[in-house]
Design an enzyme around this catalytic site. Sequence first.
Site, PDB file in Angstrom:
ATOM      1  N   SER A 124       8.305   3.264  -7.725  1.00 19.01           N
ATOM      2  CA  SER A 124       6.849   3.293  -7.594  1.00 19.01           C
ATOM      3  C   SER A 124       6.268   4.460  -8.379  1.00 19.01           C
ATOM      4  O   SER A 124       6.925   5.502  -8.534  1.00 19.01           O
ATOM      5  CB  SER A 124       6.513   3.465  -6.110  1.00 19.01           C
ATOM      6  OG  SER A 124       5.169   3.820  -5.940  1.00 19.01           O
ATOM      7  N   TYR A 149       7.996   7.660   2.563  1.00 21.13           N
ATOM      8  CA  TYR A 149       8.174   6.455   1.737  1.00 21.13           C
ATOM      9  C   TYR A 149       8.399   6.850   0.283  1.00 21.13           C
ATOM     10  O   TYR A 149       9.371   6.442  -0.363  1.00 21.13           O
ATOM     11  CB  TYR A 149       6.943   5.531   1.859  1.00 21.13           C
ATOM     12  CG  TYR A 149       6.884   4.518   0.738  1.00 21.13           C
ATOM     13  CD1 TYR A 149       7.774   3.449   0.714  1.00 21.13           C
ATOM     14  CD2 TYR A 149       5.969   4.651  -0.320  1.00 21.13           C
ATOM     15  CE1 TYR A 149       7.753   2.538  -0.341  1.00 21.13           C
ATOM     16  CE2 TYR A 149       5.944   3.746  -1.359  1.00 21.13           C
ATOM     17  CZ  TYR A 149       6.837   2.693  -1.364  1.00 21.13           C
ATOM     18  OH  TYR A 149       6.815   1.794  -2.405  1.00 21.13           O
ATOM     19  N   LYS A 153      11.877   6.727  -2.364  1.00 16.29           N
ATOM     20  CA  LYS A 153      11.947   6.150  -3.729  1.00 16.29           C
ATOM     21  C   LYS A 153      12.534   7.175  -4.698  1.00 16.29           C
ATOM     22  O   LYS A 153      13.378   6.850  -5.530  1.00 16.29           O
ATOM     23  CB  LYS A 153      10.563   5.723  -4.216  1.00 16.29           C
ATOM     24  CG  LYS A 153       9.975   4.557  -3.463  1.00 16.29           C
ATOM     25  CD  LYS A 153      10.708   3.277  -3.775  1.00 16.29           C
ATOM     26  CE  LYS A 153      10.347   2.160  -2.830  1.00 16.29           C
ATOM     27  NZ  LYS A 153      11.215   1.001  -2.902  1.00 16.29           N
TER      28      LYS A 153
HETATM   29  P1  NAD Z   1       7.444  -6.547   1.042  1.00 15.91           P
HETATM   30  O1  NAD Z   1       7.479  -5.818   2.330  1.00 15.91           O
HETATM   31  O2  NAD Z   1       6.545  -7.715   0.916  1.00 15.91           O
HETATM   32  O3  NAD Z   1       8.913  -7.013   0.634  1.00 15.91           O
HETATM   33  C1  NAD Z   1      10.072  -6.302   1.008  1.00 15.91           C
HETATM   34  C2  NAD Z   1      11.039  -7.309   1.617  1.00 15.91           C
HETATM   35  O4  NAD Z   1      12.248  -6.625   1.995  1.00 15.91           O
HETATM   36  C3  NAD Z   1      10.496  -7.968   2.873  1.00 15.91           C
HETATM   37  O5  NAD Z   1      10.650  -9.372   2.780  1.00 15.91           O
HETATM   38  C4  NAD Z   1      11.339  -7.379   4.008  1.00 15.91           C
HETATM   39  O6  NAD Z   1      11.507  -8.304   5.054  1.00 15.91           O
HETATM   40  C5  NAD Z   1      12.640  -7.052   3.290  1.00 15.91           C
HETATM   41  N1  NAD Z   1      13.425  -5.961   3.878  1.00 15.91           N
HETATM   42  C6  NAD Z   1      13.019  -4.709   4.189  1.00 15.91           C
HETATM   43  N2  NAD Z   1      14.045  -4.006   4.681  1.00 15.91           N
HETATM   44  C7  NAD Z   1      15.134  -4.809   4.665  1.00 15.91           C
HETATM   45  C8  NAD Z   1      16.495  -4.655   5.047  1.00 15.91           C
HETATM   46  N3  NAD Z   1      16.942  -3.516   5.566  1.00 15.91           N
HETATM   47  N4  NAD Z   1      17.338  -5.692   4.890  1.00 15.91           N
HETATM   48  C9  NAD Z   1      16.895  -6.865   4.368  1.00 15.91           C
HETATM   49  N5  NAD Z   1      15.627  -7.082   3.999  1.00 15.91           N
HETATM   50  C10 NAD Z   1      14.752  -6.062   4.141  1.00 15.91           C
HETATM   51  O7  NAD Z   1       7.113  -5.466  -0.096  1.00 15.91           O
HETATM   52  P2  NAD Z   1       6.754  -5.686  -1.616  1.00 15.91           P
HETATM   53  O8  NAD Z   1       5.351  -5.290  -1.812  1.00 15.91           O
HETATM   54  O9  NAD Z   1       7.213  -7.006  -2.080  1.00 15.91           O
HETATM   55  O10 NAD Z   1       7.642  -4.535  -2.261  1.00 15.91           O
HETATM   56  C11 NAD Z   1       8.943  -4.783  -2.773  1.00 15.91           C
HETATM   57  C12 NAD Z   1       9.547  -3.456  -3.191  1.00 15.91           C
HETATM   58  O11 NAD Z   1       8.701  -2.850  -4.166  1.00 15.91           O
HETATM   59  C13 NAD Z   1       9.686  -2.450  -2.058  1.00 15.91           C
HETATM   60  O12 NAD Z   1      10.878  -1.718  -2.231  1.00 15.91           O
HETATM   61  C14 NAD Z   1       8.490  -1.554  -2.256  1.00 15.91           C
HETATM   62  O13 NAD Z   1       8.703  -0.263  -1.748  1.00 15.91           O
HETATM   63  C15 NAD Z   1       8.370  -1.536  -3.764  1.00 15.91           C
HETATM   64  N6  NAD Z   1       7.004  -1.214  -4.229  1.00 15.91           N
HETATM   65  C16 NAD Z   1       5.951  -1.945  -3.778  1.00 15.91           C
HETATM   66  C17 NAD Z   1       4.661  -1.634  -4.196  1.00 15.91           C
HETATM   67  C18 NAD Z   1       3.475  -2.410  -3.678  1.00 15.91           C
HETATM   68  O14 NAD Z   1       2.350  -1.943  -3.830  1.00 15.91           O
HETATM   69  N7  NAD Z   1       3.639  -3.587  -3.098  1.00 15.91           N
HETATM   70  C19 NAD Z   1       4.446  -0.582  -5.090  1.00 15.91           C
HETATM   71  C20 NAD Z   1       5.547   0.130  -5.556  1.00 15.91           C
HETATM   72  C21 NAD Z   1       6.831  -0.197  -5.109  1.00 15.91           C
HETATM   73  C1  UD1 Z   2      -0.624   3.475  -2.106  1.00 16.25           C
HETATM   74  C2  UD1 Z   2       0.444   4.443  -1.680  1.00 16.25           C
HETATM   75  C3  UD1 Z   2       1.528   4.531  -2.717  1.00 16.25           C
HETATM   76  C4  UD1 Z   2       2.063   3.147  -3.061  1.00 16.25           C
HETATM   77  C5  UD1 Z   2       0.888   2.284  -3.519  1.00 16.25           C
HETATM   78  C6  UD1 Z   2       1.274   0.891  -3.872  1.00 16.25           C
HETATM   79  C7  UD1 Z   2      -0.812   6.047  -0.305  1.00 16.25           C
HETATM   80  C8  UD1 Z   2      -1.251   7.469  -0.177  1.00 16.25           C
HETATM   81  N1  UD1 Z   2      -0.150   5.740  -1.426  1.00 16.25           N
HETATM   82  O1  UD1 Z   2      -1.213   3.966  -3.266  1.00 16.25           O
HETATM   83  O2  UD1 Z   2       2.589   5.336  -2.255  1.00 16.25           O
HETATM   84  O3  UD1 Z   2       3.038   3.233  -4.069  1.00 16.25           O
HETATM   85  O4  UD1 Z   2      -0.059   2.231  -2.449  1.00 16.25           O
HETATM   86  O5  UD1 Z   2       1.700   0.216  -2.729  1.00 16.25           O
HETATM   87  O6  UD1 Z   2      -1.033   5.249   0.583  1.00 16.25           O
HETATM   88  N2  UD1 Z   2      -8.896   2.648  -0.732  1.00 16.25           N
HETATM   89  C9  UD1 Z   2     -10.117   2.613  -0.088  1.00 16.25           C
HETATM   90  N3  UD1 Z   2     -10.206   1.934   1.087  1.00 16.25           N
HETATM   91  C10 UD1 Z   2      -9.135   1.285   1.664  1.00 16.25           C
HETATM   92  C11 UD1 Z   2      -7.904   1.327   0.993  1.00 16.25           C
HETATM   93  C12 UD1 Z   2      -7.809   2.029  -0.197  1.00 16.25           C
HETATM   94  O7  UD1 Z   2     -11.077   3.174  -0.558  1.00 16.25           O
HETATM   95  O8  UD1 Z   2      -9.299   0.704   2.751  1.00 16.25           O
HETATM   96  C13 UD1 Z   2      -8.787   3.339  -2.033  1.00 16.25           C
HETATM   97  C14 UD1 Z   2      -7.803   4.482  -2.064  1.00 16.25           C
HETATM   98  O9  UD1 Z   2      -8.400   5.683  -1.694  1.00 16.25           O
HETATM   99  C15 UD1 Z   2      -7.362   4.462  -3.546  1.00 16.25           C
HETATM  100  C16 UD1 Z   2      -7.450   2.983  -3.932  1.00 16.25           C
HETATM  101  O10 UD1 Z   2      -8.331   2.386  -2.966  1.00 16.25           O
HETATM  102  O11 UD1 Z   2      -8.277   5.182  -4.333  1.00 16.25           O
HETATM  103  C17 UD1 Z   2      -6.111   2.260  -3.898  1.00 16.25           C
HETATM  104  O12 UD1 Z   2      -5.518   2.469  -2.620  1.00 16.25           O
HETATM  105  P1  UD1 Z   2      -4.170   1.730  -2.185  1.00 16.25           P
HETATM  106  O13 UD1 Z   2      -4.286   0.277  -2.423  1.00 16.25           O
HETATM  107  O14 UD1 Z   2      -3.847   2.182  -0.808  1.00 16.25           O
HETATM  108  O15 UD1 Z   2      -3.080   2.268  -3.217  1.00 16.25           O
HETATM  109  P2  UD1 Z   2      -2.708   3.783  -3.613  1.00 16.25           P
HETATM  110  O16 UD1 Z   2      -3.451   4.764  -2.847  1.00 16.25           O
HETATM  111  O17 UD1 Z   2      -2.764   3.867  -5.089  1.00 16.25           O
END
Ligand code: NAD
Ligand code: UD1
Length: 332
Positions: A124, A149, A153
Amino acid sequence: MSILVTGGAGYIGSHTVVELLEKGEELVIVDNFVNSKPEVLDKLRKITNKDFKFYEVDLLDEENLEKVFQENDIESVIHFAGLKAVGESVQKPIEYYHNNITGTLVLLKLMKKYNCKRIVFSSSATVYGDPEIVPITEKCKVGNTTNPYGTSKLFIERILQDVCFSDKEFSVALLRYFNPIGAHKSGLLGEDPNDIPNNLMPYILGVAKGKYEILNVFGNDYPTKDGTGVRDYIHVVDLAKGHLKALDKIRKEAGTQIYNLGTGNGYSVLELVETFKRVNNIDVKYRITDRRPGDIAVCYADPSKAKQELGWVAEYGVEEMCKDSWNFAVNN
Ligand code: NAD
Ligand code: UD1
């Protein structure tokens, strides 16, 4: 030979599974449904008209995870499984570190035992902490994460780099995602949080659907164009495609490769809200509130390394992201 997709029932995992199946890859998916639903699996079959193997296994359950490696010839792993709620990680650090880090270690132990030496990891942009400069390049300093979290990572990235260093045949892609939003065009797959969402787009969707009354915009006194936070929103399908490119790369080359997956464009909270309202012709009420602790002002990628080395570029714009997010929300 199969690719193991951990967390393949989740938001980003499921979209990546579609791309992999459509490319003709053989897949084994592992998920424990802690943050997803079994129905997703049928939707994946429906969208692609293809099949895959599935195991309901927790990565922490070494005995059952080993069966996956025994029963399949796994050539590469795409590792999505992890817990991702930032706020919850502050409340439950032990659970977060255990699930994310120990889960990865169990997986790596089995990969080593079964001679599987390729892994694509979901990292991330949070590993950059409060970035020194924008756009952020992969050379920017990592560290100063503000929650368990993010720190999980950072640690996993380091563990994977150490594994690569110890075994010159090992290859790792660390993909640093910016802010994934949007959904599959079919309206069948998208982000479906179980709890009250923390992230912006799921909350906008909740307000647009009438589930929540009003969106809190966390601060309008940041040094940005309109005072609200700026982020690099990326369509989840573009993000999914980046995994296939990264996999191609690590199939050819050993060592650690690091890529930012973002569009390179920053949008403010208000710009995203206004775009959502305009393209979907629906109102989203909001009010300005205090800043959210731990938030940064601006975060967007320099994605040129992924373009040069992987030939990957995000194609969808923010309007498409807003339309597809809403299409999923109204269909579910
Ligand atoms: P998500 O929660 O939708 O998907 C994660 C999946 O992993 C889920 O289906 C959950 O059931 C499964 N899981 C969690 N722990 C497990 C375990 N111990 N054993 C087996 N399955 C398990 O999340 P996502 O948004 O699809 O994210 C996927 C990956 O990308 C995650 O590692 C997350 O941290 C990373 N990531 C997500 C974002 C985002 O904004 N969505 C941003 C940066 C990184
Ligand atoms: C968050 C996580 C980050 C993660 C990323 C993607 C935090 C501090 N960081 O980032 O670790 O990798 O999501 O999953 O949570 N906002 C509002 N109102 C809301 C929600 C968000 O104003 O109800 C604003 C936030 O202040 C920010 C932007 O929207 O400026 C995006 O927020 P969000 O979607 O939570 O993502 P990040 O903060 O970038």
